[in-house]
Design a protein around this motif. Structure first.
Motif, short mmCIF file in Angstrom:
data_model
loop_
_atom_site.label_atom_id
_atom_site.label_comp_id
_atom_site.label_asym_id
_atom_site.label_seq_id
_atom_site.Cartn_x
_atom_site.Cartn_y
_atom_site.Cartn_z
N ASP A 170 0.83 -1.21 0.00
CA ASP A 170 0.00 0.00 0.00
C ASP A 170 0.86 1.26 0.00
O ASP A 170 0.56 2.23 -0.69
CB ASP A 170 -0.94 0.02 1.21
CG ASP A 170 -2.04 -1.02 1.12
OD1 ASP A 170 -2.41 -1.41 -0.02
OD2 ASP A 170 -2.52 -1.46 2.18
N ARG B 102 2.41 1.52 -3.55
CA ARG B 102 1.40 1.95 -4.54
C ARG B 102 1.12 3.44 -4.39
O ARG B 102 1.04 4.17 -5.38
CB ARG B 102 0.12 1.15 -4.39
CG ARG B 102 0.14 -0.19 -5.09
CD ARG B 102 -1.27 -0.79 -5.20
NE ARG B 102 -1.90 -0.98 -3.90
CZ ARG B 102 -1.79 -2.06 -3.15
NH1 ARG B 102 -1.09 -3.08 -3.57
NH2 ARG B 102 -2.41 -2.14 -1.99
N GLY B 103 0.98 3.92 -3.15
CA GLY B 103 0.73 5.35 -2.92
C GLY B 103 1.89 6.21 -3.42
O GLY B 103 1.68 7.25 -4.04
N LEU C 3 4.11 5.41 -5.80
CA LEU C 3 4.14 5.37 -7.27
C LEU C 3 3.04 6.25 -7.87
O LEU C 3 3.28 6.95 -8.86
CB LEU C 3 4.01 3.93 -7.77
CG LEU C 3 5.14 2.98 -7.42
CD1 LEU C 3 4.78 1.55 -7.84
CD2 LEU C 3 6.46 3.41 -8.03
N ARG C 4 1.87 6.22 -7.27
CA ARG C 4 0.75 7.03 -7.75
C ARG C 4 1.08 8.52 -7.61
O ARG C 4 0.88 9.31 -8.53
CB ARG C 4 -0.51 6.66 -6.98
CG ARG C 4 -1.78 7.23 -7.51
CD ARG C 4 -3.05 6.69 -6.83
NE ARG C 4 -2.93 6.40 -5.41
CZ ARG C 4 -2.82 5.16 -4.89
NH1 ARG C 4 -2.82 4.10 -5.68
NH2 ARG C 4 -2.74 4.99 -3.58
N GLU C 5 1.61 8.91 -6.45
CA GLU C 5 1.96 10.31 -6.19
C GLU C 5 3.01 10.82 -7.17
O GLU C 5 2.94 11.97 -7.63
CB GLU C 5 2.49 10.44 -4.76
CG GLU C 5 2.94 11.83 -4.39
CD GLU C 5 3.60 11.86 -3.02
OE1 GLU C 5 4.61 12.58 -2.88
OE2 GLU C 5 3.13 11.17 -2.10
N HIS D 2 3.60 9.52 -10.16
CA HIS D 2 3.18 9.20 -11.53
C HIS D 2 4.14 8.23 -12.22
O HIS D 2 4.47 8.38 -13.41
CB HIS D 2 3.02 10.48 -12.38
CG HIS D 2 2.09 11.47 -11.77
ND1 HIS D 2 0.73 11.28 -11.70
CD2 HIS D 2 2.33 12.65 -11.15
CE1 HIS D 2 0.16 12.30 -11.09
NE2 HIS D 2 1.12 13.16 -10.74
N TYR D 3 4.59 7.22 -11.47
CA TYR D 3 5.46 6.18 -12.02
C TYR D 3 4.61 4.95 -12.33
O TYR D 3 3.68 4.62 -11.59
CB TYR D 3 6.55 5.77 -11.02
CG TYR D 3 7.55 6.85 -10.67
CD1 TYR D 3 7.97 7.79 -11.60
CD2 TYR D 3 8.09 6.92 -9.40
CE1 TYR D 3 8.89 8.77 -11.28
CE2 TYR D 3 9.01 7.90 -9.06
CZ TYR D 3 9.41 8.82 -10.01
OH TYR D 3 10.32 9.78 -9.68
N ASN D 4 4.97 4.27 -13.40
CA ASN D 4 4.30 3.01 -13.74
C ASN D 4 5.33 1.87 -13.80
O ASN D 4 5.26 0.99 -14.65
CB ASN D 4 3.54 3.14 -15.05
CG ASN D 4 4.45 3.39 -16.24
OD1 ASN D 4 5.56 3.86 -16.09
ND2 ASN D 4 3.99 3.05 -17.43
#
Length: 191
Positions: A120, A123-124, A126-128, A130-132
């Motif tokens: 978790d 994921r947070g 990476l989302r913040e 903007h990485y994939n």
């Protein structure tokens, strides 16, 4: 006895030390220093005598959604492996360059970013940012030749399992030098 005077460089150094001691400013300063380091250092290919070959193996992993998978190492695809963490300033500093490299080479090179952190949290992060990036948790101990005691530690492994790069610390993975190494890996794989 000669009296010491305060010079601007002594004052700046003292302020820098104080800021490193304060927890709220320490990570910001560490990240800034490592971003400078990324600008200065590109990965270097190991000398031929230092390049070692791994026995082909399947790296047993778990993705951030909890799904188990395995990625073959030394069975025909070049691989980029990174041991990292979201709390590590040098890791954070080099991730933008890894993201750019992944965008251009991700369909020709297996990228494996390994962390032992809570999915978790990752994921947070990476989302913040903007990485994939393809991030996994290891389900097995790494082979001895890929065992890293510090992070970030990154490896570039050719299609036959030879470790071409073993880089510790923040590095510019999107440099011309790194791209030339990846281009050569792909050319060899296409023959």
């Amino acid at each position: 006895m000669k009296k010491k005077t305060l010079t601007p460089s002594n004052i700046i150094f003292a302020i820098f030390i104080v800021l490193l001691i304060i927890p709220q400013t320490r990570s910001v300063l560490q990240l800034a220093v490592n971003k400078v380091r990324v600008q200065l250092f590109s990965p270097s290919e190991l000398d031929r005598e230092d390049q070692t070959r791994l026995q082909p193996f399947s790296y047993e992993l778990q993705d951030l959604k909890g799904k188990s998978t395995s990625i073959e190492i030394g069975f025909g695809n070049p691989v980029f492996i990174s041991y990292w963490a979201t709390w590590c300033p040098p890791c954070i500093a080099e991730l933008p360059s890894i993201q750019e490299l992944y965008e251009d080479y991700g369909n020709q090179v297996d990228f494996i970013l390994l962390t032992n952190e809570d999915p978790d949290v990752v994921r947070g992060f990476l989302r913040e940012k903007h990485y994939n990036l393809p991030v996994y948790s290891p389900l097995m101990a790494p082979p001895e030749k890929l065992y890293a005691r510090s992070i970030p530690t990154n490896y570039v492994i050719d299609a036959n399992g030879k470790i071409l790069i073993n880089e510790t610390g923040a590095t510019d993975w999107n440099s011309k030098k790194a791209r030339a190494i990846f281009d050569a890996l792909i050319r060899v794989g296409q023959k």
